[in-house]
Design a protein around this motif. Structure first.
Motif, PDB file in Angstrom:
ATOM      1  N   GLU A   1       0.714  -1.117  -0.031  1.00 55.16           N
ATOM      2  CA  GLU A   1       0.126  -0.132  -0.285  1.00 55.16           C
ATOM      3  C   GLU A   1       1.149   1.845   0.178  1.00 55.16           C
ATOM      4  N   ALA A   2       2.255   1.343   0.502  1.00 57.55           N
ATOM      5  CA  ALA A   2       2.955   2.401   0.405  1.00 57.55           C
ATOM      6  C   ALA A   2       3.270   2.488  -0.783  1.00 57.55           C
TER       7      ALA A   2
ATOM      8  N   TYR B   1       2.795   5.925  -2.701  1.00 60.77           N
ATOM      9  CA  TYR B   1       3.133   6.762  -3.618  1.00 60.77           C
ATOM     10  C   TYR B   1       3.467   7.064  -5.466  1.00 60.77           C
ATOM     11  N   ASP B   2       2.883   5.418  -6.166  1.00 53.22           N
ATOM     12  CA  ASP B   2       2.176   5.895  -7.339  1.00 53.22           C
ATOM     13  C   ASP B   2       1.193   6.773  -7.091  1.00 53.22           C
ATOM     14  N   ASP B   3       0.343   7.245  -6.472  1.00 52.35           N
ATOM     15  CA  ASP B   3      -0.670   7.978  -6.398  1.00 52.35           C
ATOM     16  C   ASP B   3      -0.159   9.679  -6.628  1.00 52.35           C
ATOM     17  N   TYR B   4       0.408   9.657  -5.743  1.00 54.86           N
ATOM     18  CA  TYR B   4       1.226  10.700  -5.371  1.00 54.86           C
ATOM     19  C   TYR B   4       2.270  11.571  -6.266  1.00 54.86           C
ATOM     20  N   ALA B   5       3.379  10.098  -6.686  1.00 51.15           N
ATOM     21  CA  ALA B   5       3.807  10.418  -7.903  1.00 51.15           C
ATOM     22  C   ALA B   5       2.776  10.786  -9.666  1.00 51.15           C
ATOM     23  N   HIS B   6       1.828  10.641 -10.068  1.00 50.92           N
ATOM     24  CA  HIS B   6       1.620  10.747 -10.462  1.00 50.92           C
ATOM     25  C   HIS B   6       0.041  11.634  -9.949  1.00 50.92           C
ATOM     26  N   GLY B   7       0.260  12.902  -9.434  1.00 55.71           N
ATOM     27  CA  GLY B   7      -0.903  13.681  -9.039  1.00 55.71           C
ATOM     28  C   GLY B   7      -2.248  13.257  -8.421  1.00 55.71           C
ATOM     29  N   GLY B   8      -1.969  11.881  -7.514  1.00 58.89           N
ATOM     30  CA  GLY B   8      -3.936  11.816  -7.241  1.00 58.89           C
ATOM     31  C   GLY B   8      -3.131  12.249  -5.426  1.00 58.89           C
ATOM     32  N   MET B   9      -2.802  12.717  -5.648  1.00 56.73           N
ATOM     33  CA  MET B   9      -2.585  13.074  -3.809  1.00 56.73           C
ATOM     34  C   MET B   9      -0.989  14.283  -3.930  1.00 56.73           C
TER      35      MET B   9
ATOM     36  N   MET C   1       3.093  12.606   3.054  1.00 53.16           N
ATOM     37  CA  MET C   1       3.598  12.243   4.122  1.00 53.16           C
ATOM     38  C   MET C   1       2.799  11.470   5.144  1.00 53.16           C
ATOM     39  N   LYS C   2       0.947  12.066   5.143  1.00 56.18           N
ATOM     40  CA  LYS C   2       0.349  11.729   6.562  1.00 56.18           C
ATOM     41  C   LYS C   2       0.486  10.146   6.682  1.00 56.18           C
ATOM     42  N   LYS C   3      -0.088   9.890   5.534  1.00 53.75           N
ATOM     43  CA  LYS C   3      -0.421   8.302   5.017  1.00 53.75           C
ATOM     44  C   LYS C   3       1.108   7.538   5.417  1.00 53.75           C
ATOM     45  N   LEU C   4       2.201   7.754   5.389  1.00 56.15           N
ATOM     46  CA  LEU C   4       3.308   6.979   5.092  1.00 56.15           C
ATOM     47  C   LEU C   4       3.786   7.151   6.911  1.00 56.15           C
ATOM     48  N   GLY C   5       2.623   8.780   7.233  1.00 56.36           N
ATOM     49  CA  GLY C   5       2.907   8.136   9.275  1.00 56.36           C
ATOM     50  C   GLY C   5       2.065   7.560   9.757  1.00 56.36           C
ATOM     51  N   THR C   6       1.175   6.851   9.201  1.00 55.88           N
ATOM     52  CA  THR C   6       0.446   6.080   9.242  1.00 55.88           C
ATOM     53  C   THR C   6       1.243   4.667   9.963  1.00 55.88           C
ATOM     54  N   LEU C   7       1.395   4.629   8.965  1.00 58.07           N
ATOM     55  CA  LEU C   7       2.716   3.451   9.187  1.00 58.07           C
ATOM     56  C   LEU C   7       3.450   3.037   9.937  1.00 58.07           C
ATOM     57  N   VAL C   8       4.046   4.657  10.449  1.00 57.92           N
ATOM     58  CA  VAL C   8       5.425   5.175  11.667  1.00 57.92           C
ATOM     59  C   VAL C   8       4.642   4.457  12.324  1.00 57.92           C
ATOM     60  N   ALA C   9       3.366   4.741  12.770  1.00 57.86           N
ATOM     61  CA  ALA C   9       2.833   4.638  13.771  1.00 57.86           C
ATOM     62  C   ALA C   9       2.409   3.058  14.762  1.00 57.86           C
ATOM     63  N   ILE C  10       2.968   2.778  13.257  1.00 60.11           N
ATOM     64  CA  ILE C  10       2.246   0.943  13.710  1.00 60.11           C
ATOM     65  C   ILE C  10       3.907  -0.183  13.754  1.00 60.11           C
TER      66      ILE C  10
END
Length: 302
Positions: free
Chosen positions: A18-19, A23-31, A37-46
């Motif tokens: 999912e990470a 990244y693919d979504d971010y790299a192609h303008g989807g976010m 970075m906020k989404k990556l933070g959810t992985l840091v939290a676990i």
């Protein structure tokens, strides 16, 4: 070099799919970057390490240099070309073997959606090492060229008129094909946006390409596909859902147009698997895809 890649591969292996999808979504303008970075933070939290996440997902171009710019077997320069239907003029990175020949087979190298970054320049040098004259245009030339940063490069490319960018690459292809050192047979290889551009060049002018290799690129607009005559080598990653969902319709149109094509779907490979500057890099599949690319060009361009 190998040790650096080993570290990157180990980090990437620990990261959930999912990470990479984020990244693919971010790299192609989807976010935007903040959301990414906020989404990556959810992985840091676990329990994941942010440094491991970012080092695997974001590019490190020191890893991508396989052929040095001062390699004795090649000579590189920057060349400008006219683009009257595009931005007026374009500029790219031209690399040829140092072995003097009257003519070379020529290959246009087309970058991703962020300008002519170091990875794509290295791909051009790899082709020159293999005996081709390679030209890698920079779509960002009208706004000062690749800014040295992928985020800024992506934003700059998004700000430009897409139709003018397309005209610039058509002009670049014609410039290279008609170059005094060209043997008249033009190949094109591109990655992501560049893969789309290879498909577009094959479709917009039936006589332009002698061979095209789109890596994980979407097809040209449906009405154009009937014009494709050049043989194509389609390179797709198994885990690239966004691009792969366009393939069945594209394949049907290629069959309808009686195009000579091959498609390879690389097992467990992600979008961007050939790019050795990020954790999406898949060394085994990237090398296999590259050897197939060289064999394809040798067949059709020499």
């Amino acid at each position: 070099m190998e040790n650096k890649h080993h570290v990157a591969e180990q980090g990437a292996a620990e990261i959930p799919q999912e990470a990479f999808d984020w990244y693919d979504d971010y790299a192609h303008g989807g976010m935007d970057r903040r959301t990414f970075m906020k989404k990556l933070g959810t992985l840091v939290a676990i329990g994941y390490s942010m440094s491991v996440l970012t080092s695997a997902l974001l590019p490190n171009y020191a890893l991508a240099e396989q052929v040095s710019f001062n390699d004795d077997d090649i000579v590189a320069s920057y060349q400008e070309f006219d683009s009257p239907k595009g931005h007026g003029s374009g500029r790219g990175y031209l690399v040829k073997p140092t072995t003097e020949k009257a003519h070379y087979p020529v290959v246009l190298v087309i970058h991703e959606n962020r300008g002519l970054n170091p990875y794509v320049k290295d791909v051009a040098r790899r082709l020159a090492k293999a005996g081709y004259m390679a030209f890698a245009p920079d779509a960002l030339h009208p706004v000062g060229g690749y800014p040295g940063n992928d985020d800024k490069g992506r934003a700059l490319q998004k700000s430009l008129d897409k139709s003018k960018i397309q005209h610039d690459f058509v002009a670049a292809a014609r410039f290279l094909k008609s170059h005094p050192l060209s043997n008249g047979k033009l190949g094109a290889v591109g990655f992501c946006f560049g893969g789309y551009m290879v498909n577009y060049l094959a479709a917009i002018d039936s006589h332009l390409l002698s061979a095209g290799v789109p890596f994980y690129g979407t097809p040209a607009a449906e009405p154009l596909r009937k014009n494709i005559k050049a043989p194509l080598l389609i390179q797709l990653g198994e885990q690239d859902e966004r691009v792969n969902k366009t393939w069945p319709e594209y394949e049907a149109d290629l069959k309808k147009a009686d195009v000579d094509y091959q498609m390879y779907l690389y097992k467990n490979a992600k979008h961007g698997f050939h790019n050795d500057s990020t954790g999406r890099y898949d060394p085994e599949n990237a090398e296999l895809a590259w050897q197939r690319t060289l064999a394809f060009f040798a067949k059709h361009l020499r």
